[in-house]
Write an enzyme that holds these catalytic residues in place. Structure first.
Site, short mmCIF file in Angstrom:
data_model
loop_
_atom_site.label_atom_id
_atom_site.label_comp_id
_atom_site.label_asym_id
_atom_site.label_seq_id
_atom_site.Cartn_x
_atom_site.Cartn_y
_atom_site.Cartn_z
N ASN A 67 1.39 -1.31 0.11
CA ASN A 67 0.45 0.12 0.37
C ASN A 67 1.53 0.66 -0.48
O ASN A 67 1.38 1.71 0.53
CB ASN A 67 -0.64 -0.04 1.34
CG ASN A 67 -1.92 0.89 0.76
OD1 ASN A 67 -1.68 1.80 0.67
ND2 ASN A 67 -2.89 0.94 2.26
N ARG A 111 -2.54 -2.01 -3.23
CA ARG A 111 -4.08 -1.12 -3.32
C ARG A 111 -3.64 -0.56 -4.14
O ARG A 111 -2.64 0.98 -3.80
CB ARG A 111 -4.07 -0.84 -1.96
CG ARG A 111 -5.04 -0.18 -1.65
CD ARG A 111 -5.24 0.58 -0.38
NE ARG A 111 -6.70 0.98 0.05
CZ ARG A 111 -6.41 2.81 0.57
NH1 ARG A 111 -4.96 2.86 1.11
NH2 ARG A 111 -7.60 3.59 0.52
N HIS A 128 -13.06 2.76 0.33
CA HIS A 128 -13.28 1.87 0.98
C HIS A 128 -13.89 0.10 0.06
O HIS A 128 -14.62 -0.44 1.44
CB HIS A 128 -14.16 1.37 2.46
CG HIS A 128 -13.40 2.84 3.47
ND1 HIS A 128 -14.47 3.17 3.77
CD2 HIS A 128 -12.25 3.12 3.52
CE1 HIS A 128 -13.69 4.70 4.49
NE2 HIS A 128 -13.00 4.33 4.45
N ARG A 147 -12.94 15.07 8.16
CA ARG A 147 -13.91 16.20 6.78
C ARG A 147 -15.22 15.82 6.78
O ARG A 147 -15.88 15.05 7.74
CB ARG A 147 -13.80 14.64 5.79
CG ARG A 147 -12.33 14.03 5.37
CD ARG A 147 -12.01 12.88 3.98
NE ARG A 147 -11.16 12.02 4.28
CZ ARG A 147 -11.93 11.17 4.48
NH1 ARG A 147 -12.16 10.52 3.60
NH2 ARG A 147 -10.19 9.86 4.66
N GLU A 173 -8.13 -5.76 4.93
CA GLU A 173 -7.94 -5.00 3.26
C GLU A 173 -6.89 -5.92 2.98
O GLU A 173 -6.72 -6.83 2.01
CB GLU A 173 -7.64 -3.72 3.16
CG GLU A 173 -9.43 -3.10 4.05
CD GLU A 173 -8.78 -1.63 3.91
OE1 GLU A 173 -8.66 -1.51 4.87
OE2 GLU A 173 -9.49 -0.55 2.76
#
Ligand code: ADP
Length: 402
Positions: free
Chosen positions: A7, A91, A180, A241, A385
């Site tokens: 990643n 990823r 996601h 956010r 993940e």
């Protein structure tokens, strides 16, 4: 079979070497502060202590070299030769409309990842850099790209299209993509399995609640709607956010605060969410502790978050025509038993009944936390993940478990 998962971010590179058949993480690590001072690599073998080495990484190539040295080091390493690695899974955040499935990396695939820089300017360039460096330094090992957006490519048009002039979609690809996806896919599949409900006949709502949070409505194993949009700023309020706001607000702020669109974008990404409301922290543990001591705005931030979550769960129950399984995952979802209890109490009208004995104190463990009588099964599934990327990589390459 050993599979390496990468990643690659703008200043960091996370890696994990999995013994796939044995489902064991042989080594995981992180190269931090690439191209910045005080860069370092941290790594952990099996369940041993974490080791940290300071080391200068001028660029991603340096970081991948350090990773290779550690993986094969006589002192710390877990493999003798890189050829033991059968595949590398990367990823990649944004796959645009091009990628609904993982793909083997080729020149065309790299060109498409480059085209998607437009929608994923913060992540895709770093993801592609990681792929290119691995191609150079680990030539001969098949490389697979797994996209965060891919799982959501099954959304119907009415769910992904914004009510803007249609040419903006046609010419610039402005639509909902969602993120996601690897987590939503993995978690929904695990949840169906744990509950003994066939995935292809299931209505699942996944709540991925971490620093970034998103919900996904999964019908018969396919994403039919999700809260994030063209970018990961949309949907629920998050750590920093803002999530959904009136789209006229940026223009309004530009007028009253005399700031640029860039500054407003930065504020909505980095200084909003529960941090913005509370004024103290983006971390839900800090907020819970402060709220308990009477900090009114910390409590308000948690209330706004839970309210938005409840609203979207109601919306997705409507989208799915009912709910069989409600799943919680990621840092907050896996660990915050208070949030799960309060939320499930408020969702009683859906026939949800939480088993407080199983919920209370449950942290990061796969478990059904609803009562036997509950019409909707409520489950906690720790997301993974890396494992999902490894599964998709192995399955695409057609390797047998060995
Ligand atoms: P990321 O999106 O960065 O992967 P994580 O999934 O690790 O984030 O989630 C981080 C969030 O999880 C933080 O806001 C943290 O407050 C929250 N969290 C971790 N443990 C707990 C806990 N016991 N109770 C409440 N929140 C928690």
């Amino acid at each position: 079979m050993k599979v390496l998962i990468i990643n690659s971010g703008s200043s960091s590179l996370k890696f994990q070497l999995l013994d796939f058949a044995a489902n064991v993480v042989m080594m995981q690590g992180l190269c931090e502060r690439i191209g910045i001072d005080n860069s370092r690599i941290q790594f952990q073998r099996f369940d041993e202590e974490r080791i940290r080495h300071n080391r200068d990484f001028v660029d991603h190539e340096d970081a991948v070299k350090a990773m290779v040295e550690v993986l094969t080091s006589p002192q710390y390493g877990v493999i003798e030769d890189l050829n033991e690695i059968k595949a590398i899974g990367h990823r990649v955040v944004h796959g645009g409309e091009q990628f609904a499935e993982p793909v083997i990396v080729s020149e065309e695939v790299k060109a498409s990842i480059r085209e998607a820089f437009l929608w994923g300017p913060l992540h895709n360039p770093a993801n592609l850099l990681g792929i290119e460096v691995c191609e150079r330094l680990m030539a001969g090992i098949p490389q697979v790209a797994v996209f965060d957006t891919a799982f959501h490519q099954t959304m119907p048009r009415e769910a992904y299209l914004y009510a803007l002039p249609y040419n903006l979609y046609e010419e610039h690809g402005i639509r909902r993509y969602g993120f996601h996806g690897t987590s939503h896919k993995y978690v929904s599949e695990r949840a169906a399995d744990i509950c003994g409900i066939p995935l292809e006949q299931s209505r699942i709502i996944v709540c991925h609640l971490g620093n970034g949070s998103s919900l996904c409505a999964v019908k018969n194993g396919k994403s039919v709607d999700t809260t994030m949009g063209l970018t990961p700023l949309a949907g629920l309020p998050m750590g920093t956010r803002c999530g959904d706001v009136d789209p006229a607000i940026p223009a309004f702020i530009a007028g009253v605060e005399d700031c640029s669109l860039q500054e407003i974008d930065n504020m909505m990404n980095k200084r909003s969410g529960v941090l913005g409301i509370s004024g103290i922290s983006s971390d839900f543990r800090d907020l819970a502790a402060a709220a308990e001591k009477g900090h009114a705005r910390a409590k308000l931030a948690l209330d706004v978050f839970r309210y938005s979550l409840k609203k979207y769960i109601g919306a997705y129950a409507a989208v799915l025509g009912g709910v069989d399984i409600l799943v919680f995952t990621a840092g907050i979802g896996e660990n915050d038993d208070d949030l799960r209890r309060q939320l499930c109490d408020e969702l009683g009208y859906l026939g949800i009944e939480l088993d407080e004995y199983h919920n209370c104190g449950l942290r990061g463990e796969e478990k059904i936390i609803s009562t036997k009588k509950s019409k909707v099964k409520v489950v906690v599934v720790p997301t993974n993940e890396e494992l999902s990327i490894a599964q998709q990589t192995v399955s695409l390459l057609g390797f047998k478990d060995e």
